[in-house]
Design a protein around this motif. Structure first.
Motif, PDB file in Angstrom:
ATOM      1  N   THR A 256      26.603  24.552 -25.934  1.00  0.00           N
ATOM      2  CA  THR A 256      26.909  26.035 -25.585  1.00  0.00           C
ATOM      3  C   THR A 256      26.351  26.815 -26.685  1.00  0.00           C
ATOM      4  O   THR A 256      25.840  26.512 -27.727  1.00  0.00           O
TER       5      THR A 256
ATOM      6  N   VAL B 250      27.658  28.122 -29.105  1.00  0.00           N
ATOM      7  CA  VAL B 250      28.452  27.989 -30.195  1.00  0.00           C
ATOM      8  C   VAL B 250      28.753  26.548 -30.659  1.00  0.00           C
ATOM      9  O   VAL B 250      29.413  26.301 -31.854  1.00  0.00           O
ATOM     10  N   ALA B 251      28.891  25.679 -29.761  1.00  0.00           N
ATOM     11  CA  ALA B 251      29.183  24.250 -29.958  1.00  0.00           C
ATOM     12  C   ALA B 251      28.150  23.295 -29.404  1.00  0.00           C
ATOM     13  O   ALA B 251      27.534  23.470 -28.264  1.00  0.00           O
TER      14      ALA B 251
ATOM     15  N   VAL C 228      34.048  34.586 -28.634  1.00  0.00           N
ATOM     16  CA  VAL C 228      34.843  33.410 -29.365  1.00  0.00           C
ATOM     17  C   VAL C 228      35.515  33.788 -30.400  1.00  0.00           C
ATOM     18  O   VAL C 228      36.216  32.555 -30.913  1.00  0.00           O
TER      19      VAL C 228
ATOM     20  N   THR D  88      35.598  27.900 -22.190  1.00  0.00           N
ATOM     21  CA  THR D  88      33.922  28.274 -21.864  1.00  0.00           C
ATOM     22  C   THR D  88      32.913  27.885 -22.851  1.00  0.00           C
ATOM     23  O   THR D  88      31.771  27.373 -22.510  1.00  0.00           O
ATOM     24  N   PHE D  89      33.302  27.936 -24.263  1.00  0.00           N
ATOM     25  CA  PHE D  89      32.232  27.786 -25.442  1.00  0.00           C
ATOM     26  C   PHE D  89      32.478  26.507 -26.165  1.00  0.00           C
ATOM     27  O   PHE D  89      31.742  26.176 -26.907  1.00  0.00           O
ATOM     28  N   GLY D  90      33.647  25.727 -25.896  1.00  0.00           N
ATOM     29  CA  GLY D  90      33.867  24.821 -26.751  1.00  0.00           C
ATOM     30  C   GLY D  90      35.001  24.940 -27.902  1.00  0.00           C
ATOM     31  O   GLY D  90      35.638  24.002 -28.190  1.00  0.00           O
ATOM     32  N   ILE D  91      34.763  26.049 -28.378  1.00  0.00           N
ATOM     33  CA  ILE D  91      35.702  26.486 -29.714  1.00  0.00           C
ATOM     34  C   ILE D  91      36.323  27.904 -29.374  1.00  0.00           C
ATOM     35  O   ILE D  91      35.355  28.674 -28.964  1.00  0.00           O
TER      36      ILE D  91
ATOM     37  N   ILE E 281      38.385  31.040 -31.817  1.00  0.00           N
ATOM     38  CA  ILE E 281      39.057  31.265 -33.140  1.00  0.00           C
ATOM     39  C   ILE E 281      39.910  32.602 -33.209  1.00  0.00           C
ATOM     40  O   ILE E 281      39.040  33.638 -32.671  1.00  0.00           O
TER      41      ILE E 281
ATOM     42  N   MET F 111      42.376  28.147 -34.343  1.00  0.00           N
ATOM     43  CA  MET F 111      41.377  27.640 -33.470  1.00  0.00           C
ATOM     44  C   MET F 111      41.885  26.804 -32.292  1.00  0.00           C
ATOM     45  O   MET F 111      43.163  26.037 -32.578  1.00  0.00           O
TER      46      MET F 111
ATOM     47  N   LEU G 151      39.943  23.612 -29.884  1.00  0.00           N
ATOM     48  CA  LEU G 151      38.744  23.181 -29.506  1.00  0.00           C
ATOM     49  C   LEU G 151      38.725  22.436 -28.025  1.00  0.00           C
ATOM     50  O   LEU G 151      40.093  21.878 -27.715  1.00  0.00           O
TER      51      LEU G 151
END
Lengths: 348, 348
Positions: A75, A77-78, B77, B105-108, B110, B270, B272
């Motif tokens: 993605t 960011v990941a 994010v 949506t993005f994996g992480i 924070i 965070m 994940l």
């Protein structure tokens, strides 16, 4: 011990990896990271490792082609990589570059690498990131090795599972690189090779007795390393080791369950950009203040002031860059032997 | 000890916060998080805290209006909040919801919260996130309090700086909640109030001698709590405490430098999502295997099998939900007193 010129040592190591088929970029990255380990004083995780890496290349286990690093999912960011046992320093630098770019845009970036080859000294990766005002975090475990027992148990299940974090300040950065066990496999091996006893009784022999004798680790069934916190507070170190296990092998979906055999690493890297939070200036201001408060704390032992993590290493690094690196005899022997195996003259 | 019905206790706590001006949402969140602390067995960080929170509301230090939670900066994010001392459980739940959405949506995702009021028991926040197959991590420090000395020093500079992480498995989750010091302020206070000695000598008195006596902490100049790892390996606990300091007060740009006085917290959360890495199924498979390997490790002390972090708490929780919570006398007294202060009859 003889002092070895850092540039010449870098050149030799790079050349050795190039002779083993690594591109200029891969070879120079591996050489830089290994050398950095010695500059910071971590000689068990510096150029001494080159010999083993090169052996693994010749044995077909370690890969040198950057194309071996496969992106499984991504993605903005990941990222999830599968490294197919590409040399670890290259993989980690690649992952950090991805995460740093993401962090600059989004505040944070993260990448997990499964099936990396060994990644050497974690502290070696931090400064190139902190100097841009970013905060890198690295977690790693080796699913092919079991040396630490879970708290309350006798059988080793996992590895020291270190984490590293670089913290920018307005002066020198704080560089943290600590394992979640009391000591590392490296120290046990080194102490055994020297025929010595460990400084603290922090091994459990296979009956559960504390021991300073590294031989207690190599019995059948084996002994184990205690989690950070030891017999009194080791539930905390076990919890932290479990956290690293989840962020590395768990997140990557490749670990002990898959019974890998070769030298390798499961890795997770994150980079944070303070500018997307309270701002870099405020970040450095807070950390400067913290550093100053710690330093002005009264000493427990007279003449031994509080040192922030990484500051002794950075002072050493400065000195070694000008005066040469005083490589221990075992490191020098390993470098000479690696050079001989690679058909190169060793200038040291 | 008498067993108290969980639902009735939740109702009483919620009503108390509503009587102090909190909305239904804020009051029920605070009540749920406090109750969850007791359900998991962390009675120093459960409903006992309500009394102090309510006092701070009456004193004008703690806020109850959700609008007090200000978004300072935000990307898709990463978020930076300033809570203006809004009740912590609401702030943390808000931050976790933001981070969980971003993670899906993005994996992480924070979020950092500066100037939160106290956030109670970290473990209490984990299960609502892990049950969605996500991995939450929470770090916190209190910049208004100094109780832990840096390794090698005598003067307390920072707090136990705990971190928590929830790890989904195909069975019950692993719930980690550990401080980066050997023990917490809460345990020191509780032991002192009971007129007892600590189980382990893990305080330093103000001359640097190890002590089991909680009174050694309350001298002038004060004693201090040792970092995780104690005198032998406390450089690691100090490093980890420094990491938490950077992720909380550093990232948020509000900390010890600003000399806050009231009860508060600097927080970083965070979340994940393993689906954006190696996939949830592989994640759970790896962690199931790790759990099973740990559990089958031979016991160091016969009859005391290895326990994974949080599993004892979860078993307790199950029991307390059906049989009632056996609240310790000091907790019950604090609840009764809070009810009296709030003009409510206490049914227990």
């Amino acid at each position: 011990m003889s002092a070895v010129d850092a540039k010449a040592l870098h050149g030799l190591i790079q050349q050795l990896f190039e002779r083993h088929g690594a591109s200029d970029k891969v070879a120079s990255t591996v050489a830089r990271v290994l050398l950095e380990g010695d500059l910071l004083g971590h000689h068990t995780h510096g150029v001494k490792l080159a010999q083993g890496y090169l052996k693994d290349i010749r044995a077909g286990h370690a890969r040198v082609d950057p194309a071996a690093l496969e992106t499984v999912r991504q993605t903005p960011v990941a990222a999830q990589y599968d490294a197919n046992y590409l040399l670890g320093p290259y993989c980690v630098e690649h992952a950090l570059a991805f995460a740093a770019n993401a962090a600059k845009t989004f505040g944070i970036g993260i990448a997990n690498i499964r099936r990396s080859h060994h990644i050497a000294c974690l502290a070696a990766y931090l400064q190139p990131v902190t100097k841009h005002g970013l905060m890198p975090i690295i977690y790693t475990s080796d699913p092919a090795v079991a040396s630490v027992a879970p708290f309350g148990g006798l059988d080793p299940v996992y590895t020291p599972n270190p984490l590293a974090i670089g913290i920018p300040t307005s002066q020198q950065p704080i560089l943290i690189d600590v394992s979640m066990s009391n000591i590392t496999n490296g120290l046990v091996n080194k102490t055994r090779a020297a025929g010595e006893q460990l400084e603290h009784a922090t091994l459990l022999d296979n009956k559960g007795q504390l021991s300073r004798d590294p031989e207690a680790f190599f019995t059948d069934p084996p002994g184990s390393i205690l989690p950070l916190g030891g017999l009194e507070f080791g539930h905390k170190g076990f919890a932290l080791g479990t956290m690293v296990e989840a962020l590395t092998a768990g997140l990557g979906g490749f670990g002990r369950r898959d019974q890998p055999e070769g030298w390798g690493a499961a890795v997770c890297v994150m980079v944070l950009d303070p500018e997307h939070f309270g701002g870099l200036q405020a970040f450095e201001g807070e950390m400067d203040h913290f550093v100053s408060r710690c330093r002005s704390s009264r000493e427990r032992i007279s003449g031994q002031p509080v040192r922030l993590p990484g500051h002794a290493g950075l002072a050493r690094r400065e000195r070694y860059l000008t005066e040469g690196i005083p490589l221990p005899a075992d490191v020098l022997a390993a470098v000479r032997s690696a050079a001989a195996d690679g058909g190169l003259d060793c200038p040291f």
